[in-house]
Design an enzyme around this catalytic site. Structure first.
Site, PDB file in Angstrom:
ATOM      1  N   THR A  86      30.316  55.436  37.892  1.00 45.13           N
ATOM      2  CA  THR A  86      29.479  54.286  37.490  1.00 45.13           C
ATOM      3  C   THR A  86      28.868  53.685  38.755  1.00 45.13           C
ATOM      4  O   THR A  86      29.241  52.588  39.161  1.00 45.13           O
ATOM      5  CB  THR A  86      30.305  53.197  36.776  1.00 45.13           C
ATOM      6  OG1 THR A  86      31.389  52.824  37.647  1.00 45.13           O
ATOM      7  CG2 THR A  86      30.854  53.665  35.464  1.00 45.13           C
ATOM      8  N   HIS A 254      44.591  40.814  56.044  1.00 43.36           N
ATOM      9  CA  HIS A 254      44.387  41.347  57.395  1.00 43.36           C
ATOM     10  C   HIS A 254      42.910  41.225  57.737  1.00 43.36           C
ATOM     11  O   HIS A 254      42.068  41.836  57.087  1.00 43.36           O
ATOM     12  CB  HIS A 254      44.811  42.809  57.485  1.00 43.36           C
ATOM     13  CG  HIS A 254      46.245  43.012  57.147  1.00 43.36           C
ATOM     14  ND1 HIS A 254      47.256  42.561  57.957  1.00 43.36           N
ATOM     15  CD2 HIS A 254      46.844  43.565  56.063  1.00 43.36           C
ATOM     16  CE1 HIS A 254      48.415  42.834  57.383  1.00 43.36           C
ATOM     17  NE2 HIS A 254      48.189  43.448  56.238  1.00 43.36           N
ATOM     18  N   CYS A 263      34.750  50.817  45.912  1.00 45.73           N
ATOM     19  CA  CYS A 263      35.098  49.883  44.827  1.00 45.73           C
ATOM     20  C   CYS A 263      34.686  48.441  45.097  1.00 45.73           C
ATOM     21  O   CYS A 263      33.897  47.878  44.335  1.00 45.73           O
ATOM     22  CB  CYS A 263      36.596  49.951  44.568  1.00 45.73           C
ATOM     23  SG  CYS A 263      37.135  51.620  44.191  1.00 45.73           S
TER      24      CYS A 263
END
Ligand code: UGA
Length: 448
Positions: A86, A254, A263
């Site tokens: 996607t 971090h 993502c």
């Protein structure tokens, strides 16, 4: 139990293989003949630690099969997972659902007995309902339900994440589909993994909200790091102490060169678009997207600033090109921004990454690729750590320093401690901690 997995990309291949480990018969289907042929020959098209061993074990056991043929692939499956890509649409950042809808259209006429169609790809709110509509339209007699079942796998730790997830989210209104999904996840259910049963819309939003929240956490600490640099505070100590508060938690705090990967950048963009579409603007996430883009560019600017604004003719060594360790994935990696900016400013780039060179070569030109960190350091005017691969944590800084024209280390993942660096006499620029320069280090050493 038999399931089919449409799409042998990252999520599809890992999920299919892990379902086979649960004892389920799995057929993975992909239109890409080359990919399927590779898999049939025992080759794994992606880099994911431990996956090759599981694929080999499950194919030998006969539980994991690969095919390009949808009809034979889904025959007899109680659940068909859609795990196709996607990508972000180039024009507007919306998730491109054409592959998901195409898969729904193609499988609809092939459905025989009752089947649960599961959307596993990360998809906008409303996609499961749309998949249901498409299948009904294509095959009004089909007996089926649709469920959303988002994946929370981290690249590089995907098998562990699949086998020991914090939770499994299942979105469907149908009790029959819930039962099938419970059967599929039975091994985890027995291990007391929380199984969250919700409506499809809620499930779809849980995935976006989770990724966007993590991206926000990272961006927050990155901005705090900027403030630390200006005030003399130490960001590692700030995030450690913040993380001790159980309400905050220490993970994803971090500071670094900005998040990347396939993502967070895509999902934050999609969530912002979903917010606009539904007139519920996600202003924090919109700001996170901008701040992260600026951050990646800022990393290149910091390197240039370390040379008083002029890197023309300088040789800069880059350690780590992938967006994080233990993957060869370079999608939206900080390196994709930093390297071209340095080149544009006239610098020569040498680089090494333990896995990502092949992927990176598609994106970069005129990079002098090396096979290890020491060859990158050879005659370099600066060394930049962009990805915290384990092998960069234990470099012989003495040897590195001897090879470089000057001892300038930019550690954008804070993998070295100030004490180590003072000892070795580098000029050291890290994230959210004040610069150490060779003179001050030497003076401090003499004084101790
Ligand atoms: C992410 C999520 O962590 C998974 O839960 C999710 O399933 C997956 O996206 C997905 O949607 O499929 P991933 O993209 O593999 O997984 O990588 P992460 O480990 O989350 O790292 C993302 C980026 O954030 C990297 O560039 C990493 O270097 C950066 N990061 C991470 C930081 O800068 N600081 C941190 O504290 C943590």
């Amino acid at each position: 139990m038999r399931v089919a997995m449409i799409g042998t990309g990252y999520v599809g291949l890992v999920s299919g293989t892990c379902f086979a480990e649960f004892g389920i018969n799995v057929t993975c289907i992909d239109k890409d003949e080359r990919k399927i042929n590779k898999l049939l020959n025992g080759e794994i098209p992606i880099f994911e630690p431990g996956l090759d061993v599981l694929v080999e074990r499950q194919t030998s056991a006969g539980r994991l099969k690969f095919t390009t043929d949808l009809e034979t692939g889904i025959a007899g499956a109680q659940a068909v997972f859609i795990a196709v890509g996607t990508p972000s649409r180039r024009e507007d950042g919306h998730a491109d659902l054409s592959y998901v809808y195409q898969a729904a259209k193609e499988l609809a006429p092939l459905l025989k007995d009752y089947t649960v169609i599961v959307t596993k790809s990360t998809v906008p709110v409303g996609t499961a309902r749309e998949v249901e509509r498409i299948i009904k339209e294509e095959n009004p007699d089909a007996q089926f339900d649709v469920a959303s079942n988002p994946e929370f796998l981290r690249e590089g730790a995907a098998i562990e994440d699949f086998m020991r997830p914090d939770r499994v989210v299942i979105g469907t209104d149908s009790p029959r589909a819930q039962d099938v999904m419970r059967q599929i996840y039975r091994p985890l259910y027995i291990n007391e993994t929380p199984i969250v049963m919700v409506a499809p819309e809620t499930s779809e939003l849980i995935k976006y909200a989770s990724n966007a929240f993590l991206a926000t956490k990272i961006t927050f600490i990155n901005e705090i790091a900027n403030l630390c640099e200006k005030t003399g505070a130490n960001v590692q100590q700030v995030s450690k102490a913040m993380g001790l508060d159980g309400r905050i938690g220490g993970k994803f705090l971090h500071a670094g060169p900005g998040y990347g990967g396939s993502c967070f950048p895509k999902d934050t963009l999609a969530l912002a678009q979903i917010g606009v579409k539904h007139n519920a603007p996600q202003t924090i996430v919109e700001q996170v997207i901008t701040a992260n883009k600026n951050r990646q560019e800022d990393m290149a600017k910091r390197i240039i600033a370390a040379f008083d604004g002029d890197v023309k003719g300088k040789t800069i060594g880059i350690l780590g090109i992938s967006f994080k360790p233990n993957t060869d994935d370079v999608r939206d990696a900080p390196s994709l921004v930093v390297v071209p900016m340095l080149q544009q400013a006239g610098a020569n780039i040498k680089a090494y990454d333990p896995e990502a060179r092949e992927q990176a070569e598609k994106h970069f030109q005129n990079v002098d690729w090396k096979d290890n960190a020491y060859d990158v350091a050879d005659n370099a005017d600066a060394l930049v750590i962009l990805t915290e691969w384990n092998e960069f944590r234990a470099l012989s800084l003495r040897e590195i320093k001897e090879k470089m024209t000057q001892p300038l280390l930019l550690d954008f993942r804070n993998i070295y401690t100030e004490a180590e660096i003072r000892e070795k006499g580098f000029r050291y620029i890290s994230i959210g901690r004040q610069e150490i320069n060779a003179d001050s280090a030497a003076a401090l050493k003499a004084a101790v």
